[in-house]
Each structure stands twice: as structure tokens, then as C-alpha cells.
Design a protein around this motif. Structure first.
Motif, PDB file in Angstrom:
ATOM      1  N   GLU A 141      -7.143  -3.582  -9.162  1.00 37.92           N
ATOM      2  CA  GLU A 141      -6.688  -4.701  -8.331  1.00 37.92           C
ATOM      3  C   GLU A 141      -6.317  -4.244  -6.923  1.00 37.92           C
ATOM      4  N   ALA A 142      -5.764  -3.025  -6.818  1.00 32.74           N
ATOM      5  CA  ALA A 142      -5.368  -2.533  -5.500  1.00 32.74           C
ATOM      6  C   ALA A 142      -5.112  -1.038  -5.569  1.00 32.74           C
ATOM      7  N   VAL A 143      -5.315  -0.374  -4.433  1.00 33.25           N
ATOM      8  CA  VAL A 143      -4.911   1.019  -4.259  1.00 33.25           C
ATOM      9  C   VAL A 143      -3.704   1.016  -3.333  1.00 33.25           C
ATOM     10  N   VAL A 144      -2.604   1.582  -3.810  1.00 32.59           N
ATOM     11  CA  VAL A 144      -1.349   1.607  -3.058  1.00 32.59           C
ATOM     12  C   VAL A 144      -1.046   3.050  -2.668  1.00 32.59           C
ATOM     13  N   ALA A 188      -6.388   3.166   1.034  1.00 30.77           N
ATOM     14  CA  ALA A 188      -5.386   2.199   0.584  1.00 30.77           C
ATOM     15  C   ALA A 188      -5.730   0.758   0.931  1.00 30.77           C
ATOM     16  N   ASP A 189      -5.402  -0.134  -0.005  1.00 29.19           N
ATOM     17  CA  ASP A 189      -5.366  -1.568   0.283  1.00 29.19           C
ATOM     18  C   ASP A 189      -3.973  -1.964   0.764  1.00 29.19           C
ATOM     19  N   LEU A 190      -2.978  -1.211   0.293  1.00 23.41           N
ATOM     20  CA  LEU A 190      -1.584  -1.472   0.638  1.00 23.41           C
ATOM     21  C   LEU A 190      -0.912  -0.137   0.926  1.00 23.41           C
ATOM     22  N   VAL A 191      -0.220  -0.032   2.056  1.00 24.82           N
ATOM     23  CA  VAL A 191       0.528   1.176   2.400  1.00 24.82           C
ATOM     24  C   VAL A 191       2.012   0.846   2.368  1.00 24.82           C
ATOM     25  N   VAL A 192       2.746   1.565   1.527  1.00 26.69           N
ATOM     26  CA  VAL A 192       4.195   1.419   1.472  1.00 26.69           C
ATOM     27  C   VAL A 192       4.792   2.415   2.458  1.00 26.69           C
ATOM     28  N   THR A 197       8.850   2.900  12.013  1.00 31.17           N
ATOM     29  CA  THR A 197       9.054   2.407  13.367  1.00 31.17           C
ATOM     30  C   THR A 197       7.815   1.634  13.812  1.00 31.17           C
ATOM     31  N   ALA A 198       7.929   0.950  14.944  1.00 26.02           N
ATOM     32  CA  ALA A 198       6.783   0.209  15.479  1.00 26.02           C
ATOM     33  C   ALA A 198       5.624   1.157  15.767  1.00 26.02           C
ATOM     34  N   GLN A 199       5.934   2.344  16.268  1.00 27.67           N
ATOM     35  CA  GLN A 199       4.887   3.324  16.563  1.00 27.67           C
ATOM     36  C   GLN A 199       4.205   3.802  15.289  1.00 27.67           C
ATOM     37  N   GLU A 200       4.991   4.059  14.249  1.00 29.07           N
ATOM     38  CA  GLU A 200       4.424   4.530  12.980  1.00 29.07           C
ATOM     39  C   GLU A 200       3.568   3.452  12.324  1.00 29.07           C
ATOM     40  N   ARG A 201       4.010   2.204  12.390  1.00 32.57           N
ATOM     41  CA  ARG A 201       3.213   1.108  11.838  1.00 32.57           C
ATOM     42  C   ARG A 201       1.911   0.943  12.621  1.00 32.57           C
ATOM     43  N   ALA A 202       1.989   1.111  13.942  1.00 33.53           N
ATOM     44  CA  ALA A 202       0.786   1.000  14.768  1.00 33.53           C
ATOM     45  C   ALA A 202      -0.215   2.094  14.407  1.00 33.53           C
ATOM     46  N   LEU A 203       0.282   3.306  14.186  1.00 31.73           N
ATOM     47  CA  LEU A 203      -0.599   4.413  13.807  1.00 31.73           C
ATOM     48  C   LEU A 203      -1.272   4.127  12.466  1.00 31.73           C
ATOM     49  N   LEU A 204      -0.495   3.650  11.500  1.00 35.14           N
ATOM     50  CA  LEU A 204      -1.061   3.310  10.190  1.00 35.14           C
ATOM     51  C   LEU A 204      -2.110   2.210  10.314  1.00 35.14           C
ATOM     52  N   GLN A 205      -1.845   1.237  11.160  1.00 33.34           N
ATOM     53  CA  GLN A 205      -2.777   0.122  11.334  1.00 33.34           C
ATOM     54  C   GLN A 205      -4.095   0.591  11.934  1.00 33.34           C
ATOM     55  N   LEU A 206      -4.029   1.554  12.866  1.00 40.19           N
ATOM     56  CA  LEU A 206      -5.251   2.062  13.484  1.00 40.19           C
ATOM     57  C   LEU A 206      -6.019   2.985  12.540  1.00 40.19           C
ATOM     58  N   LEU A 207      -5.302   3.723  11.705  1.00 41.01           N
ATOM     59  CA  LEU A 207      -5.967   4.596  10.740  1.00 41.01           C
ATOM     60  C   LEU A 207      -6.690   3.791   9.667  1.00 41.01           C
ATOM     61  N   ASN A 208      -6.113   2.648   9.291  1.00 40.73           N
ATOM     62  CA  ASN A 208      -6.731   1.801   8.268  1.00 40.73           C
ATOM     63  C   ASN A 208      -6.432   0.336   8.585  1.00 40.73           C
ATOM     64  N   GLU A 210      -7.692  -2.296   7.551  1.00 43.52           N
ATOM     65  CA  GLU A 210      -7.830  -3.229   6.433  1.00 43.52           C
ATOM     66  C   GLU A 210      -6.624  -3.214   5.500  1.00 43.52           C
ATOM     67  N   ALA A 211      -5.718  -2.253   5.675  1.00 43.69           N
ATOM     68  CA  ALA A 211      -4.570  -2.141   4.774  1.00 43.69           C
ATOM     69  C   ALA A 211      -3.418  -3.035   5.227  1.00 43.69           C
ATOM     70  N   THR A 212      -2.670  -3.529   4.248  1.00 44.79           N
ATOM     71  CA  THR A 212      -1.424  -4.242   4.508  1.00 44.79           C
ATOM     72  C   THR A 212      -0.284  -3.238   4.451  1.00 44.79           C
ATOM     73  N   ILE A 213       0.610  -3.284   5.422  1.00 45.59           N
ATOM     74  CA  ILE A 213       1.715  -2.325   5.498  1.00 45.59           C
ATOM     75  C   ILE A 213       3.008  -3.036   5.116  1.00 45.59           C
ATOM     76  N   VAL A 214       3.728  -2.474   4.133  1.00 49.61           N
ATOM     77  CA  VAL A 214       4.953  -3.094   3.636  1.00 49.61           C
ATOM     78  C   VAL A 214       6.059  -2.051   3.543  1.00 49.61           C
ATOM     79  N   GLU A 215       7.286  -2.533   3.454  1.00 53.00           N
ATOM     80  CA  GLU A 215       8.439  -1.645   3.325  1.00 53.00           C
ATOM     81  C   GLU A 215       8.613  -1.144   1.891  1.00 53.00           C
TER      82      GLU A 215
END
Length: 374
Positions: A141-144, A188-192, A197-208, A210-215
Motif C-alpha cells: 500500500e505504501a513505502v514509508v 518513499a511514498d511517505l517520509v516521516v 525545518t522549512a529548509q529540511e522539508r524543502a530538501l526532502l521535497q526536491l529529492l522526492n 512524489e512523496a508526502t512529508i509528515v511529522e
């Protein structure tokens, strides 16, 4: 199906067991996320394998439900191969649970050193003695992926190996920790990412993208896994799905394109700048010493792999994309522009006699990219 005379035939369709795959570099963090995904689901099971006893030739498997442990086993290493052992235990375990009416879902926590794309390929393609794949009776269903945001940049720019971190699965396991993390994030489909930080989330978003980033891992996930899409985004030469040059907060992606081959000596000189500026690089290009072949670029921090693309590349144009955080993104285009062949070199290609002095010569040979005349 309804027939005449009021007769109704009901076909019992086989059920497929939903699997959520969890991976990351920290066992405590992945297990915590696994328990979050298990919470409140009495018929779900958490399956985890531990490699702490590898030195004595054993891998442990534990199965827990919402109440606690329901199963434990020790598995002997097969051919001194961790991947073989996990494949021959994980897949049958999932198939066995798919046949258990008391189990309605599985959360599978992979060991830290296991690359999720390798597991997914086995899940989808490896058959048992009856010719069945695990995907015939289960579905992902998903890779986390569980990330540690403050360690993203230090790890992606690190030259440490899994041996340095004590995560290796054998004496010859010389994989880089940065390469493993990049593979986990891009799969990942979902990154926990707790407290990112905003910078770290931006980096994750650019690396993938298609992934959803959650706390925190949610108790339930909608089915979002797609094997073809996951395979594509983890292939270094497949970058068409990525947006071109862009910036999100302090993070950026730079795309470089050219119809000209790169001069191997000047490219070699450019590598130090690229490694210093970019955290991740992907794509393909042509090299002047072997203009008839396509070369795949796969870099994480200071680690670079060059070789033949796993997927066919029909374009004659070089396409390279890099992700980073520094304020020197412009330097990548500058050094690559300087490394490509000049007008004079293109006009007189026979004057470029660099096959013997090519610093990448051994790489081309080992990757099967030797020029025909060599």
C-alpha cells in the motif's frame, strides 16, 4: 452473476493482504513508526527482522500485534547472504499471513541496511515453487521512510560506509551511507520527518517530489504505492518526471542540458566543484572519448557512479540534475559548460586524442562502455 429462474452464482474473489513497508537508518525510529501504523488495528501484524546476530550466522524475526509479541524465530544465514536469507524468509512469511484469516494487514519494518527497492523487486518478481509471486496474494500500500531531519545534510554529504556506521551486512559490504539514505528517500511514498525545518522539508521535497512529508506516521494510509512509478523515480537515468531548475526556500534543483559530449579531462577537473556544491545528482550524458555510448550519472555527496543506464535512453541530449542547499548552484552549470566540447573540437573531432589519457578509462572498461576501437 445472475441467470434465469432466479439462480445466483457468487464468486469468492481471493483477498489480497495489504502491506506497508517501513525503512530508515535508525531501527528505533522505524520500529516506532511501525507501532504507530499498527495502533488500534487488532488484526494487523508488525513483522521485523533484526541483524544483530549476523556474526553468529543468525537473523531474528519477530511478529507483534497491538497487544505484544505473537511470534519469534531465529533464521540461519543462507549462503552467508543476508539478502538471500531475508528473501527466503520475508516472502514466505507474508504469503503465510495472507492465508491467515485472523490477519488483515501487515506492517513490515526492513532492517536498516536493506534497500527498499531491492525488497520491492523481490516482492513483485520472485516466484515460489508453485510459480506464485508474493504480489499475487499481497499488495504494497505504501513505502514509508523515516528520516532524521538534522542528519539529512551531514549524511548525504558523508563519505562514510555502512562499515563505518556498523550497519554492514558482510565484510565486503562497502556501500556508502549517503547512497543508502538517498535510495530510501527516493523510494518513499511517505517520509516521516519529525520537527523538520522549512529548509529540511524543502530538501526532502526536491529529492522526492512524489512523496508526502509528515511529522508522524498516521495510523492508516491510503493505498498509494505504484511499482512502475517507484522503479522510475529510483532510476538515476530517469529524470523526466522531475521539474526543471527550481528553488524552494534555500534548497534548489539545477538542470543542465547539452547536445555536446563532455571532455573527460575537463569533466574530471569539474568533479570536485560538483561534489562540493551538490548533495544529489542524476541523469545521463555522452563523453568525448566514447561519444557513441550513453553514460549514467548517479552521485550522492562526494560519491559518484558512472556506468551504463539500466533503462534505455534514446535522447542524444545530455540531461543532468542536481539538488543542493549551498548558494553556489550556479557553479554546477559553469563547470559543466566549460567541460563540454568547444566549437573547434566539434569541428575537428579526430584532433581529440584522449582515449589513452582518459581518467575514466578503467570505469568505462568495468562498466562495459569500452569504445569499439579499444
Amino acid at each position: 452473476m445472475r441467470f434465469g429462474m432466479g439462480i445466483i452464482l457468487i464468486y469468492a474473489l481471493p483477498m489480497s493482504l495489504p502491506i506497508t513497508v517501513v525503512c530508515g537508518l535508525s531501527r528505533s525510529a522505524t520500529m516506532s513508526a511501525g507501532r504507530d501504523l499498527l495502533a488500534g488495528r487488532s488484526a494487523a501484524r508488525l513483522v521485523a527482522h533484526c541483524l544483530d546476530q549476523l556474526q553468529v550466522g543468525l537473523v531474528s524475526r519477530s511478529v507483534t500485534d497491538a497487544q505484544g509479541q505473537v511470534e519469534a524465530a531465529l533464521i540461519e544465514l543462507v549462503h552467508d547472504c543476508v539478502s538471500c536469507t531475508l528473501r527466503e524468509d520475508v516472502l514466505p512469511t507474508l504469503m503465510r499471513m495472507a492465508a491467515d484469516p485472523d490477519v488483515d494487514a501487515v506492517v513490515l519494518v526492513l532492517p536498516e541496511a536493506v534497500e527498499p527497492i531491492g525488497f520491492l523487486e523481490n516482492f513483485m518478481l520472485v516466484t515460489d515453487q508453485h510459480g506464485r509471486t508474493t504480489s499475487d496474494v499481497c499488495h504494497v500500500e505504501a513505502v514509508v521512510t523515516v528520516a532524521n531531519p538534522p542528519e539529512l545534510v551531514p549524511t548525504l554529504s558523508s563519505d562514510e560506509t555502512l562499515i563505518d556506521r556498523g550497519l554492514h551486512v558482510g565484510d565486503e559490504d562497502d556501500r556508502g551511507i549517503a547512497d543508502l539514505l538517498a535510495g530510501q528517500l527516493e523510494c518513499a511514498d511517505l517520509v516521516v520527518a519529525p520537527a523538520a525545518t522549512a529548509q529540511e522539508r524543502a530538501l526532502l521535497q526536491l529529492l522526492n517530489p512524489e512523496a508526502t512529508i509528515v511529522e508522524q506516521a498516521p495510523p492508516r494510509l491510503e493505498p498509494i504505492f505504484n511499482f512502475a512509478r517507484t522503479t522510475a523515480r529510483t532510476s538515476p537515468a530517469h529524470i523526466d518526471h522531475l521539474a526543471e531548475t527550481c528553488r524552494i526556500d534555500d534548497a534548489w534543483r539545477v538542470q543542465w542540458r547539452s547536445h555536446r559530449p563532455l571532455h573527460p579531462l575537463r569533466l574530471y577537473e569539474a568533479l570536485e566543484v560538483i561534489a562540493d556544491v551538490a548533495l544529489r545528482g542524476k541523469g545521463y550524458f555522452r563523453i568525448a572519448s566514447r561519444p557513441e555510448v550513453v553514460v549514467e550519472w548517479d552521485s550522492v555527496g562526494g560519491q559518484l557512479r558512472l556506468g551504463a543506464p539500466a533503462t534505455e535512453v534514446s535522447s542524444q541530449e545530455a540531461q543532468l540534475q542536481f539538488v543542493g542547499l549551498s548558494d553556489r548552484a550556479y557553479a554546477i552549470s559553469d563547470v559543466l559548460d566549460a567541460a563540454q566540447l568547444t566549437d573547434a573540437e566539434l569541428a575537428a573531432p579526430t584532433s581529440i586524442d584522449i582515449s589513452e589519457s582518459d581518467p575514466f578509462r578503467d570505469i568505462w572498461r568495468s562498466a562495459g562502455l569500452e569504445a569499439e576501437e579499444d
